[in-house]
Design a protein around this motif. Sequence first.
Motif, PDB file in Angstrom:
ATOM      1  N   LEU A  71       0.855  -1.173   0.000  1.00 22.77           N
ATOM      2  CA  LEU A  71       0.000   0.000   0.000  1.00 22.77           C
ATOM      3  C   LEU A  71       0.897   1.231   0.000  1.00 22.77           C
ATOM      4  O   LEU A  71       1.800   1.360   0.826  1.00 22.77           O
ATOM      5  N   ILE A  72       0.645   2.121  -0.950  1.00 23.67           N
ATOM      6  CA  ILE A  72       1.424   3.355  -1.111  1.00 23.67           C
ATOM      7  C   ILE A  72       0.534   4.533  -0.725  1.00 23.67           C
ATOM      8  O   ILE A  72      -0.643   4.571  -1.077  1.00 23.67           O
ATOM      9  N   GLN A  73       1.097   5.492  -0.010  1.00 24.49           N
ATOM     10  CA  GLN A  73       0.352   6.700   0.350  1.00 24.49           C
ATOM     11  C   GLN A  73       1.092   7.925  -0.174  1.00 24.49           C
ATOM     12  O   GLN A  73       2.291   7.878  -0.415  1.00 24.49           O
ATOM     13  N   GLY A  74       0.346   8.977  -0.351  1.00 27.29           N
ATOM     14  CA  GLY A  74       0.943  10.217  -0.831  1.00 27.29           C
ATOM     15  C   GLY A  74      -0.132  11.267  -1.037  1.00 27.29           C
ATOM     16  O   GLY A  74      -1.252  11.132  -0.541  1.00 27.29           O
ATOM     17  N   HIS A  75       0.202  12.296  -1.793  1.00 30.09           N
ATOM     18  CA  HIS A  75      -0.731  13.387  -2.058  1.00 30.09           C
ATOM     19  C   HIS A  75      -0.885  13.541  -3.567  1.00 30.09           C
ATOM     20  O   HIS A  75       0.095  13.497  -4.318  1.00 30.09           O
ATOM     21  N   TYR A  76      -2.141  13.756  -3.987  1.00 34.44           N
ATOM     22  CA  TYR A  76      -2.425  13.894  -5.416  1.00 34.44           C
ATOM     23  C   TYR A  76      -1.794  15.173  -5.957  1.00 34.44           C
ATOM     24  O   TYR A  76      -1.919  16.244  -5.344  1.00 34.44           O
ATOM     25  N   PRO A  77      -1.123  15.092  -7.105  1.00 34.80           N
ATOM     26  CA  PRO A  77      -0.453  16.274  -7.660  1.00 34.80           C
ATOM     27  C   PRO A  77      -1.379  17.192  -8.475  1.00 34.80           C
ATOM     28  O   PRO A  77      -1.024  18.337  -8.730  1.00 34.80           O
ATOM     29  N   GLN A  78      -2.559  16.707  -8.866  1.00 35.44           N
ATOM     30  CA  GLN A  78      -3.445  17.507  -9.711  1.00 35.44           C
ATOM     31  C   GLN A  78      -3.974  18.721  -8.938  1.00 35.44           C
ATOM     32  O   GLN A  78      -4.317  18.628  -7.761  1.00 35.44           O
ATOM     33  N   GLY A  86      -3.974  10.454  -0.515  1.00 31.69           N
ATOM     34  CA  GLY A  86      -4.579   9.291  -1.155  1.00 31.69           C
ATOM     35  C   GLY A  86      -3.708   8.071  -0.974  1.00 31.69           C
ATOM     36  O   GLY A  86      -2.620   8.139  -0.390  1.00 31.69           O
ATOM     37  N   GLN A  87      -4.207   6.960  -1.475  1.00 32.84           N
ATOM     38  CA  GLN A  87      -3.438   5.723  -1.420  1.00 32.84           C
ATOM     39  C   GLN A  87      -3.649   4.916  -2.689  1.00 32.84           C
ATOM     40  O   GLN A  87      -4.673   5.031  -3.355  1.00 32.84           O
ATOM     41  N   GLU A  88      -2.644   4.126  -3.005  1.00 26.94           N
ATOM     42  CA  GLU A  88      -2.678   3.235  -4.155  1.00 26.94           C
ATOM     43  C   GLU A  88      -2.219   1.854  -3.704  1.00 26.94           C
ATOM     44  O   GLU A  88      -1.371   1.734  -2.818  1.00 26.94           O
ATOM     45  N   LEU A  89      -2.773   0.840  -4.332  1.00 28.03           N
ATOM     46  CA  LEU A  89      -2.336  -0.520  -4.077  1.00 28.03           C
ATOM     47  C   LEU A  89      -1.406  -0.932  -5.204  1.00 28.03           C
ATOM     48  O   LEU A  89      -1.748  -0.804  -6.376  1.00 28.03           O
ATOM     49  N   CYS A  90      -0.238  -1.391  -4.837  1.00 32.83           N
ATOM     50  CA  CYS A  90       0.761  -1.824  -5.812  1.00 32.83           C
ATOM     51  C   CYS A  90       0.897  -3.342  -5.708  1.00 32.83           C
ATOM     52  O   CYS A  90       1.113  -3.881  -4.624  1.00 32.83           O
ATOM     53  N   LEU A  91       0.759  -4.017  -6.837  1.00 30.28           N
ATOM     54  CA  LEU A  91       1.015  -5.452  -6.908  1.00 30.28           C
ATOM     55  C   LEU A  91       2.297  -5.659  -7.685  1.00 30.28           C
ATOM     56  O   LEU A  91       2.447  -5.150  -8.798  1.00 30.28           O
ATOM     57  N   TYR A 100       1.827  -3.348 -10.892  1.00 31.24           N
ATOM     58  CA  TYR A 100       0.486  -2.983 -11.320  1.00 31.24           C
ATOM     59  C   TYR A 100      -0.087  -2.088 -10.234  1.00 31.24           C
ATOM     60  O   TYR A 100      -0.077  -2.447  -9.058  1.00 31.24           O
ATOM     61  N   MET A 101      -0.582  -0.922 -10.615  1.00 28.99           N
ATOM     62  CA  MET A 101      -1.068   0.071  -9.652  1.00 28.99           C
ATOM     63  C   MET A 101      -2.581   0.226  -9.790  1.00 28.99           C
ATOM     64  O   MET A 101      -3.120   0.172 -10.890  1.00 28.99           O
ATOM     65  N   ALA A 102      -3.240   0.447  -8.648  1.00 29.32           N
ATOM     66  CA  ALA A 102      -4.675   0.730  -8.641  1.00 29.32           C
ATOM     67  C   ALA A 102      -4.972   1.709  -7.517  1.00 29.32           C
ATOM     68  O   ALA A 102      -4.343   1.657  -6.455  1.00 29.32           O
ATOM     69  N   ASP A 103      -5.945   2.588  -7.759  1.00 30.77           N
ATOM     70  CA  ASP A 103      -6.394   3.516  -6.734  1.00 30.77           C
ATOM     71  C   ASP A 103      -6.925   2.710  -5.558  1.00 30.77           C
ATOM     72  O   ASP A 103      -7.648   1.731  -5.744  1.00 30.77           O
ATOM     73  N   ALA A 104      -6.556   3.077  -4.361  1.00 36.16           N
ATOM     74  CA  ALA A 104      -6.964   2.313  -3.178  1.00 36.16           C
ATOM     75  C   ALA A 104      -7.544   3.212  -2.097  1.00 36.16           C
ATOM     76  O   ALA A 104      -7.510   2.869  -0.921  1.00 36.16           O
ATOM     77  N   ASP A 105      -8.102   4.352  -2.484  1.00 36.41           N
ATOM     78  CA  ASP A 105      -8.677   5.259  -1.488  1.00 36.41           C
ATOM     79  C   ASP A 105      -9.859   4.622  -0.758  1.00 36.41           C
ATOM     80  O   ASP A 105     -10.196   5.040   0.336  1.00 36.41           O
ATOM     81  N   LYS A 106     -10.471   3.619  -1.351  1.00 30.90           N
ATOM     82  CA  LYS A 106     -11.627   2.979  -0.715  1.00 30.90           C
ATOM     83  C   LYS A 106     -11.230   1.920   0.296  1.00 30.90           C
ATOM     84  O   LYS A 106     -12.085   1.407   1.007  1.00 30.90           O
ATOM     85  N   LEU A 107      -9.941   1.573   0.392  1.00 30.99           N
ATOM     86  CA  LEU A 107      -9.504   0.613   1.403  1.00 30.99           C
ATOM     87  C   LEU A 107      -9.578   1.260   2.774  1.00 30.99           C
ATOM     88  O   LEU A 107      -9.329   2.454   2.925  1.00 30.99           O
ATOM     89  N   ALA A 108      -9.897   0.481   3.782  1.00 32.82           N
ATOM     90  CA  ALA A 108      -9.973   0.990   5.149  1.00 32.82           C
ATOM     91  C   ALA A 108      -8.591   1.429   5.606  1.00 32.82           C
ATOM     92  O   ALA A 108      -7.589   0.814   5.267  1.00 32.82           O
ATOM     93  N   ILE A 109      -8.551   2.489   6.387  1.00 32.09           N
ATOM     94  CA  ILE A 109      -7.294   2.979   6.926  1.00 32.09           C
ATOM     95  C   ILE A 109      -7.304   2.748   8.431  1.00 32.09           C
ATOM     96  O   ILE A 109      -8.135   3.306   9.136  1.00 32.09           O
ATOM     97  N   GLY A 110      -6.406   1.939   8.903  1.00 31.12           N
ATOM     98  CA  GLY A 110      -6.262   1.701  10.330  1.00 31.12           C
ATOM     99  C   GLY A 110      -7.347   0.824  10.917  1.00 31.12           C
ATOM    100  O   GLY A 110      -8.356   0.534  10.289  1.00 31.12           O
TER     101      GLY A 110
END
Length: 143
Positions: A71-78, A86-91, A100-110
């Motif tokens: 799971l990768i976290q960071g801030h959107y540049p747009q 936001g967060q992304e899931l990296c496989l 392979y990257m996918a948006d993962a903002d819908k995953l639970a945090i903590g």
Amino acid sequence: MRRSELQLIPLFLAAALLPLAGSASASSDAAWQEHDRAVIEQCQDASQFPDAAPAGDPVLFDDEAGMTALLIQGHYPQKHMNGQAGQELCLFRRSSQEVYMADADKLAIGSDALPSTPTDAISDGAESEDSEQDPSASSGDTP
């Protein structure tokens, strides 16, 4: 050579090669550290976040799947995202080292975001479905 001596040769070879087979299948701590470093580096590079960082440790799937997740976290540049986190899931495919990257903002945090038991989530979902189906339905025990 006698026939009995010829039959012993494969046994000696097998015994000699057995220690090599064990070391080939088991990876060293250094190899796993290198794997984790490669996963983190490649996932950060593939992320859309300029400040991409791991949100935890890599998660290994079994050899049949051959993947590691991170799971990768960071801030959107747009500009329109206003620096939203936001967060992304990296496989990471271990055989080819492809990511392979996918948006993962819908995953639970903590742990706060998770139900106390899996059945709580199922029960909560069933209650909301019942109320959505017929708002005039009573919640009592009488039919």
